[in-house]
Design a protein around this motif. Sequence first.
Motif, PDB file in Angstrom:
ATOM      1  N   LEU A 173       0.842  -1.179   0.000  1.00 61.23           N
ATOM      2  CA  LEU A 173       0.000   0.000   0.000  1.00 61.23           C
ATOM      3  C   LEU A 173       0.883   1.236   0.000  1.00 61.23           C
ATOM      4  O   LEU A 173       1.874   1.310   0.708  1.00 61.23           O
ATOM      5  CB  LEU A 173      -0.903   0.018   1.237  1.00 61.23           C
ATOM      6  CG  LEU A 173      -1.998  -1.061   1.270  1.00 61.23           C
ATOM      7  CD1 LEU A 173      -2.701  -1.019   2.614  1.00 61.23           C
ATOM      8  CD2 LEU A 173      -2.996  -0.824   0.157  1.00 61.23           C
ATOM      9  N   SER A 174       0.516   2.202  -0.828  1.00 64.49           N
ATOM     10  CA  SER A 174       1.239   3.472  -0.841  1.00 64.49           C
ATOM     11  C   SER A 174       0.251   4.564  -1.197  1.00 64.49           C
ATOM     12  O   SER A 174      -0.920   4.312  -1.425  1.00 64.49           O
ATOM     13  CB  SER A 174       2.386   3.439  -1.867  1.00 64.49           C
ATOM     14  OG  SER A 174       1.885   3.296  -3.170  1.00 64.49           O
ATOM     15  N   ALA A 175       0.729   5.795  -1.238  1.00 64.07           N
ATOM     16  CA  ALA A 175      -0.147   6.908  -1.614  1.00 64.07           C
ATOM     17  C   ALA A 175       0.655   7.924  -2.404  1.00 64.07           C
ATOM     18  O   ALA A 175       1.818   8.171  -2.110  1.00 64.07           O
ATOM     19  CB  ALA A 175      -0.750   7.561  -0.379  1.00 64.07           C
ATOM     20  N   LEU A 176       0.024   8.502  -3.417  1.00 67.23           N
ATOM     21  CA  LEU A 176       0.646   9.593  -4.141  1.00 67.23           C
ATOM     22  C   LEU A 176       0.479  10.866  -3.323  1.00 67.23           C
ATOM     23  O   LEU A 176      -0.581  11.132  -2.774  1.00 67.23           O
ATOM     24  CB  LEU A 176      -0.023   9.775  -5.505  1.00 67.23           C
ATOM     25  CG  LEU A 176       0.155   8.621  -6.502  1.00 67.23           C
ATOM     26  CD1 LEU A 176      -0.694   8.882  -7.723  1.00 67.23           C
ATOM     27  CD2 LEU A 176       1.611   8.468  -6.890  1.00 67.23           C
ATOM     28  N   ALA A 177       1.528  11.671  -3.267  1.00 59.96           N
ATOM     29  CA  ALA A 177       1.467  12.887  -2.475  1.00 59.96           C
ATOM     30  C   ALA A 177       0.354  13.786  -2.994  1.00 59.96           C
ATOM     31  O   ALA A 177       0.321  14.137  -4.153  1.00 59.96           O
ATOM     32  CB  ALA A 177       2.805  13.619  -2.553  1.00 59.96           C
ATOM     33  N   ASP A 209       4.699   9.990 -10.040  1.00 55.83           N
ATOM     34  CA  ASP A 209       4.358  11.163  -9.246  1.00 55.83           C
ATOM     35  C   ASP A 209       3.285  11.985  -9.952  1.00 55.83           C
ATOM     36  O   ASP A 209       3.320  12.154 -11.183  1.00 55.83           O
ATOM     37  CB  ASP A 209       5.584  12.049  -9.026  1.00 55.83           C
ATOM     38  CG  ASP A 209       6.586  11.427  -8.074  1.00 55.83           C
ATOM     39  OD1 ASP A 209       6.215  10.450  -7.389  1.00 55.83           O
ATOM     40  OD2 ASP A 209       7.728  11.914  -8.016  1.00 55.83           O
ATOM     41  N   VAL A 210       2.349  12.508  -9.181  1.00 51.76           N
ATOM     42  CA  VAL A 210       1.303  13.346  -9.749  1.00 51.76           C
ATOM     43  C   VAL A 210       1.933  14.592 -10.372  1.00 51.76           C
ATOM     44  O   VAL A 210       2.703  15.305  -9.729  1.00 51.76           O
ATOM     45  CB  VAL A 210       0.278  13.734  -8.664  1.00 51.76           C
ATOM     46  CG1 VAL A 210      -0.703  14.764  -9.202  1.00 51.76           C
ATOM     47  CG2 VAL A 210      -0.458  12.502  -8.186  1.00 51.76           C
ATOM     48  N   GLY A 211       1.619  14.816 -11.645  1.00 47.71           N
ATOM     49  CA  GLY A 211       2.199  15.940 -12.360  1.00 47.71           C
ATOM     50  C   GLY A 211       3.641  15.724 -12.782  1.00 47.71           C
ATOM     51  O   GLY A 211       4.287  16.661 -13.257  1.00 47.71           O
ATOM     52  N   GLY A 212       4.150  14.493 -12.659  1.00 46.11           N
ATOM     53  CA  GLY A 212       5.547  14.205 -12.974  1.00 46.11           C
ATOM     54  C   GLY A 212       5.798  13.944 -14.445  1.00 46.11           C
ATOM     55  O   GLY A 212       4.956  14.206 -15.310  1.00 46.11           O
TER      56      GLY A 212
END
Length: 512
Positions: free
Chosen positions: A4-8, A107-110
């Motif tokens: 489990l992980s989460a994008l910032a 990454d979001v927006g990466g």
Amino acid sequence: MLRLSALAGATGVLTLAPVSSAAASDSAPAGGHPGGSGGIPPEGSMQTRVVTGHLPTGAADFVHLPVEVPRGVRQIAVSYGYDRPAVPPGTQGNACDIGIFDQHGTDVGGRGFRGWSGGARTEFAISADTATPGYLAGPVGAGTWHVVLGPYTVAPQGLDYSVTVTLTFGAPAAAQVPNYPPDHATGRGRAWYRGDCHLHSVHSDGKRTLEQLAALARAAGLDFINSSDHNTTSAHAHLGAVSGDDLLILTGEEVTTRNGHYLAIGLDAGEWIDWRYRARDDAFGRFARQIRRAGGIVVPAHPYAPSLAGQWKFGYDDVDAIEVWNGPWTLDDELTLLTWDNLLTGAARRGDGHWIPAMGNSDAHRDPDVVGLPQTVVLADGLNRRALQAGLRAGTSWIAESAAVRLSFTASGPRGEHAGIGERLPVARDAAVTVRLEAGGVPAGTVVRLMTDEGQMVGAPLPASGVLEWSTTASLASYVRAEVRRPAPDGGASGLPGPALALTNPIWLGRK
């Protein structure tokens, strides 16, 4: 193993155990050898791995399947499927989107985005010189790629999925050279230009090719269109071939979040806008700023759309215009129009001169969707990206059902003062103001409504001359805007007016 992980600053993510090519099943071409130079498999050999799993209800918005890509891969190909069990009436069934990010990360927006097809495709492939529509051609670099599943809805029984990843080895072909469209066309100088800024092609969930879209835009009498495929910019690199001096094509995107959709209109070619966030993530402002830095404008699309996740929930503080008319006129357009009018009333109360203009677009996907129904008619200094966007931001525009509909809407004061759509008439509060509407190309029985911050002030059939005038003052009306409507289909019994034929942005009355 699942991780489990989460994008910032983003929605939830479930990361699966990685897929390693070393554990994959190898197949060599006839007469080939199991190994190549430097440990790289021989030209044309393939490695395939199938991953299956189950997602319960309440699954994360995005499921990441890491894929370890070694050196020497020429092409990566992915196919997937999932079950669709029967569900009770009124219960959501299974729907699962797909896309991919490369070795630059998720990454979001990466920088890692390489394509998204939502639920429109079950397979895709990427190589240096070509890619399935919705995906970006380019080298298949070594490192950890991520196939991304988007379980849009999950049935009570859960969702069983299967993903097949195939790596093909060999020297890459020459990289694709993008053919972006120019950001200007010949035009007619300062004039009214007609455009449709919400269109879909085979690069997302549309069924029309770019060539077909351009042909339909020309046939509809449009001067410009905007490419707005869902969550991808893959069409941008091919639009130069179908643009021309008679049709300006802007490069954009429809950003499809879980809390509403919005248009990025007129981006720098190749600029991609991420969609992986909800209103609660407080990320919308960041991407609105990215759009403006990339030369674009931000327009919420169909804010009251009845589709799941189609309702706009990010507010209107950071937008440049609102799509109040989306495709054939429906009740959700009526609701958007009322919301927009309330925003105008709020702007009148503030008196700071800042207000949000309206626009309309077709959102055409496939036959029989009509390109240019509706269309936004913009007064601009030329047929180029900057001038059109300036007109849209300023609200010097109106919306028409088709190119057959013609309209002029002005206000004049007692001393020769004059203002048009989106402009301000600088008169004293008690000065007499004459509002004039002239409409053509509309059917018999057409009804004109003149709307102010108090509501409807005029509701009358359009005279045979096509001209209607009304007198007012700035003390009575802070603004006036026009609606040209078909007769109410039920004779007005429902209290609702008929479908729109044309809508204008307001003319503001009085000095600031």
